[in-house]
Write a protein that holds these residues in place. Structure first.
Motif, PDB file in Angstrom:
ATOM      1  N   LEU A 318       0.831  -1.204   0.000  1.00 48.42           N
ATOM      2  CA  LEU A 318       0.000   0.000   0.000  1.00 48.42           C
ATOM      3  C   LEU A 318       0.868   1.258   0.000  1.00 48.42           C
ATOM      4  N   LYS A 319       1.937   1.240   0.770  1.00 50.80           N
ATOM      5  CA  LYS A 319       2.836   2.396   0.803  1.00 50.80           C
ATOM      6  C   LYS A 319       3.501   2.612  -0.552  1.00 50.80           C
ATOM      7  N   SER A 320       3.749   1.526  -1.265  1.00 54.10           N
ATOM      8  CA  SER A 320       4.458   1.643  -2.540  1.00 54.10           C
ATOM      9  C   SER A 320       3.635   2.356  -3.612  1.00 54.10           C
ATOM     10  N   VAL A 321       2.317   2.435  -3.413  1.00 54.57           N
ATOM     11  CA  VAL A 321       1.472   3.138  -4.391  1.00 54.57           C
ATOM     12  C   VAL A 321       1.005   4.484  -3.856  1.00 54.57           C
ATOM     13  N   GLY A 322       1.550   4.899  -2.710  1.00 53.52           N
ATOM     14  CA  GLY A 322       1.183   6.198  -2.159  1.00 53.52           C
ATOM     15  C   GLY A 322      -0.011   6.160  -1.245  1.00 53.52           C
ATOM     16  N   GLY A 323      -0.240   5.025  -0.576  1.00 54.10           N
ATOM     17  CA  GLY A 323      -1.339   4.912   0.368  1.00 54.10           C
ATOM     18  C   GLY A 323      -2.680   4.760  -0.326  1.00 54.10           C
ATOM     19  N   VAL A 324      -3.746   4.935   0.440  1.00 57.76           N
ATOM     20  CA  VAL A 324      -5.099   4.744  -0.102  1.00 57.76           C
ATOM     21  C   VAL A 324      -5.387   5.725  -1.228  1.00 57.76           C
ATOM     22  N   ASP A 325      -4.995   6.990  -1.051  1.00 57.52           N
ATOM     23  CA  ASP A 325      -5.237   7.979  -2.114  1.00 57.52           C
ATOM     24  C   ASP A 325      -4.512   7.578  -3.392  1.00 57.52           C
ATOM     25  N   GLY A 326      -3.277   7.134  -3.259  1.00 58.39           N
ATOM     26  CA  GLY A 326      -2.520   6.714  -4.426  1.00 58.39           C
ATOM     27  C   GLY A 326      -3.127   5.490  -5.087  1.00 58.39           C
ATOM     28  N   LEU A 327      -3.632   4.559  -4.272  1.00 55.53           N
ATOM     29  CA  LEU A 327      -4.259   3.357  -4.815  1.00 55.53           C
ATOM     30  C   LEU A 327      -5.506   3.713  -5.616  1.00 55.53           C
ATOM     31  N   LEU A 328      -6.323   4.602  -5.083  1.00 53.48           N
ATOM     32  CA  LEU A 328      -7.546   5.010  -5.781  1.00 53.48           C
ATOM     33  C   LEU A 328      -7.222   5.745  -7.078  1.00 53.48           C
ATOM     34  N   ASP A 329      -6.137   6.514  -7.057  1.00 50.94           N
ATOM     35  CA  ASP A 329      -5.737   7.225  -8.281  1.00 50.94           C
ATOM     36  C   ASP A 329      -5.151   6.263  -9.307  1.00 50.94           C
ATOM     37  N   THR A 330      -4.399   5.277  -8.824  1.00 52.86           N
ATOM     38  CA  THR A 330      -3.716   4.343  -9.723  1.00 52.86           C
ATOM     39  C   THR A 330      -4.687   3.368 -10.377  1.00 52.86           C
ATOM     40  N   ILE A 331      -5.709   2.968  -9.615  1.00 49.78           N
ATOM     41  CA  ILE A 331      -6.687   2.004 -10.123  1.00 49.78           C
ATOM     42  C   ILE A 331      -8.070   2.659 -10.105  1.00 49.78           C
ATOM     43  N   PRO A 332      -8.400   3.447 -11.115  1.00 48.93           N
ATOM     44  CA  PRO A 332      -9.686   4.154 -11.139  1.00 48.93           C
ATOM     45  C   PRO A 332     -10.888   3.229 -10.987  1.00 48.93           C
ATOM     46  N   ALA A 333     -10.788   1.992 -11.496  1.00 47.01           N
ATOM     47  CA  ALA A 333     -11.912   1.058 -11.408  1.00 47.01           C
ATOM     48  C   ALA A 333     -12.280   0.742  -9.968  1.00 47.01           C
ATOM     49  N   LEU A 334     -11.320   0.910  -9.064  1.00 51.21           N
ATOM     50  CA  LEU A 334     -11.593   0.631  -7.658  1.00 51.21           C
ATOM     51  C   LEU A 334     -12.699   1.540  -7.124  1.00 51.21           C
ATOM     52  N   GLN A 335     -12.791   2.746  -7.671  1.00 48.55           N
ATOM     53  CA  GLN A 335     -13.793   3.693  -7.200  1.00 48.55           C
ATOM     54  C   GLN A 335     -15.207   3.303  -7.623  1.00 48.55           C
ATOM     55  N   ALA A 336     -15.320   2.263  -8.465  1.00 48.82           N
ATOM     56  CA  ALA A 336     -16.634   1.757  -8.857  1.00 48.82           C
ATOM     57  C   ALA A 336     -17.057   0.583  -7.975  1.00 48.82           C
ATOM     58  N   THR A 337     -16.259   0.274  -6.941  1.00 48.84           N
ATOM     59  CA  THR A 337     -16.579  -0.818  -6.020  1.00 48.84           C
ATOM     60  C   THR A 337     -16.927  -0.253  -4.648  1.00 48.84           C
ATOM     61  N   PRO A 338     -17.688  -0.988  -3.848  1.00 52.21           N
ATOM     62  CA  PRO A 338     -17.969  -0.523  -2.481  1.00 52.21           C
ATOM     63  C   PRO A 338     -16.703  -0.253  -1.676  1.00 52.21           C
ATOM     64  N   ALA A 339     -15.672  -1.104  -1.843  1.00 48.42           N
ATOM     65  CA  ALA A 339     -14.430  -0.898  -1.092  1.00 48.42           C
ATOM     66  C   ALA A 339     -13.794   0.437  -1.440  1.00 48.42           C
ATOM     67  N   GLY A 340     -13.769   0.770  -2.729  1.00 46.66           N
ATOM     68  CA  GLY A 340     -13.189   2.044  -3.139  1.00 46.66           C
ATOM     69  C   GLY A 340     -14.031   3.230  -2.717  1.00 46.66           C
ATOM     70  N   GLN A 341     -15.324   3.124  -2.870  1.00 48.10           N
ATOM     71  CA  GLN A 341     -16.215   4.216  -2.508  1.00 48.10           C
ATOM     72  C   GLN A 341     -16.165   4.523  -1.021  1.00 48.10           C
ATOM     73  N   HIS A 342     -15.996   3.478  -0.209  1.00 48.50           N
ATOM     74  CA  HIS A 342     -15.967   3.653   1.243  1.00 48.50           C
ATOM     75  C   HIS A 342     -14.549   3.676   1.813  1.00 48.50           C
ATOM     76  N   ARG A 343     -13.540   3.592   0.941  1.00 47.96           N
ATOM     77  CA  ARG A 343     -12.132   3.576   1.367  1.00 47.96           C
ATOM     78  C   ARG A 343     -11.869   2.447   2.363  1.00 47.96           C
ATOM     79  N   ARG A 344     -12.515   1.306   2.153  1.00 53.71           N
ATOM     80  CA  ARG A 344     -12.351   0.175   3.076  1.00 53.71           C
ATOM     81  C   ARG A 344     -11.161  -0.667   2.637  1.00 53.71           C
ATOM     82  N   ILE A 345      -9.985  -0.163   2.981  1.00 50.76           N
ATOM     83  CA  ILE A 345      -8.725  -0.840   2.694  1.00 50.76           C
ATOM     84  C   ILE A 345      -8.126  -1.244   4.038  1.00 50.76           C
TER      85      ILE A 345
END
Length: 377
Positions: A318-345
């Motif tokens: 997770l740190k290697s991609v810049g944390g949760v914000d970096g993960l959401l930016d790197t994988i836009p499709a994640l924001q179309a899932t409940p986990a991404g929408q709720h930041r449940r990482i």
């Protein structure tokens, strides 16, 4: 126990990732891929609420209603040995996981290495920790952290360093050290016992049995297996009481392996160990539900189709991609899932989350808190 073809493919894939990712250079706590280190047991000061039993926690009515990221941490990295100090009854001759016949005549100077530190932890839990003379980059628990480091660039085993320490037996699962290095060590007369590389709840007894038998302490292996089984069963029962009773409310969980510097993103599915972990946590392993076996490269389509409520990830990944914000930016499709929408990482130390072995109960306990009652910690 020989590896099934699917497990062999999985192990090969993991080893490939280790090689590719070893130059990525992630910081902070121990990274079994890169070998980055941190002060042992710092997690102990960062786990408030860990002394409250799972049975006393109040979980959300549905995990899907929770928002925000969580870190699951072990309140202590220490390995608790079984009662008493066993005396190895040697010599013993075993047929190892490679099908080779190996005779162990002396267990005074033990080296136990693998990518998650599970083998060294098992030796310590068997009560033979004072005989361990070196460590790999993932072995940092108290009692082992100050031992000489014999791996470099992540998980490359340094033959010269090993030979200089004059070990009387080496235990490995081939996730550390190439075949050439192990062959070189055998040529100088060091007995090497290759044990199973499988990591799951059902494989704990096999692993402990193989290690204990090779070291001439089978009774200690039985005692450790019984203790671990009892602890793990009790923890799983507590998690079952904490988790939603309605199957429809069980959290949909996806294990995602990532190394941002190398742009590596893999979903872990059936027979990866992640499925066993998620099932024990009372969750639905959406990768297995989707029909994915072993490790598969992440695709946007699969991520959206599995619709996870929670992502399980390794802390350094997770740190290697810049944390949760970096993960959401790197994988836009994640924001179309409940986990991404709720930041449940939910993240956990790389050397713990899929290690199993003696710390299985503590790992499950910590993950359950982060998934079901993160506010309690």
């Amino acid at each position: 126990m020989p590896l099934s073809p699917s497990r062999r493919r999985l192990t090969s894939a993991i080893l490939a990732l280790v090689v590719v990712s070893s130059a990525a250079g992630c910081a902070a706590t121990t990274d079994p891929v890169t070998g980055a280190t941190a002060t042992p047991d710092t997690a102990a000061a960062q786990c408030p609420g860990a002394d409250v039993p799972l049975t006393e926690l109040v979980a959300a009515a549905s995990p899907a209603t929770l928002t925000g990221e969580s870190t699951a941490c072990l309140s202590s990295q220490a390995i608790e040995p079984i009662a008493g100090t066993p005396t190895p009854a040697l010599p013993v001759t075993v047929t190892d996981n490679d099908g080779l016949t190996v005779t162990v005549t002396n267990a005074d100077r033990i080296i136990a290495v693998d990518r998650s530190g599970t083998l060294a932890a098992t030796v310590f839990a068997l009560g033979l920790g004072d005989r361990v003379i070196a460590r790999d980059s993932s072995t940092e628990f108290p009692g082992a952290a100050d031992l000489p480091l014999i791996t470099q660039n992540g998980h490359e085993l340094a033959a010269e360093a090993v030979i200089a320490l004059a070990p009387t037996v080496i235990l490995t699962d081939r996730t550390v050290g190439s075949r050439d290095v192990l062959a070189q060590l055998r040529e100088v007369g060091i007995p090497i016992v290759v044990v199973t590389a499988d990591r799951s709840l059902s494989d704990n007894a096999v692993l402990i049995g193989q290690v204990a038998t090779a070291l001439g302490v089978p009774a200690a292996g039985t005692a450790l297996t019984e203790r671990l089984t009892s602890e793990t069963d009790a923890t799983i029962a507590s998690i079952a009481a904490l988790a939603p009773q309605n199957p429809a409310d069980r959290p949909r969980i996806l294990f995602l392996y990532m190394r941002g510097a190398s742009s590596i993103y893999y979903i872990f599915g059936a027979e990866s160990g992640a499925d066993s972990l998620i099932d024990s946590l009372g969750g639905i392993d959406v990768a297995s539900e989707f029909g994915w076996q072993g490790m598969k490269p992440l695709t946007a389509e699969a991520l959206v189709a599995t619709a996870p409520d929670v992502l399980l990830v390794m802390t350094n990944g997770l740190k290697s991609v810049g944390g949760v914000d970096g993960l959401l930016d790197t994988i836009p499709a994640l924001q179309a899932t409940p986990a991404g929408q709720h930041r449940r990482i939910v993240d956990m130390r790389d050397d713990a989350i899929l290690a199993f072995g003696p710390r299985t109960s503590e790992v499950l306990d910590s993950l359950a808190r982060a998934i079901y009652a993160p506010d309690a910690s």
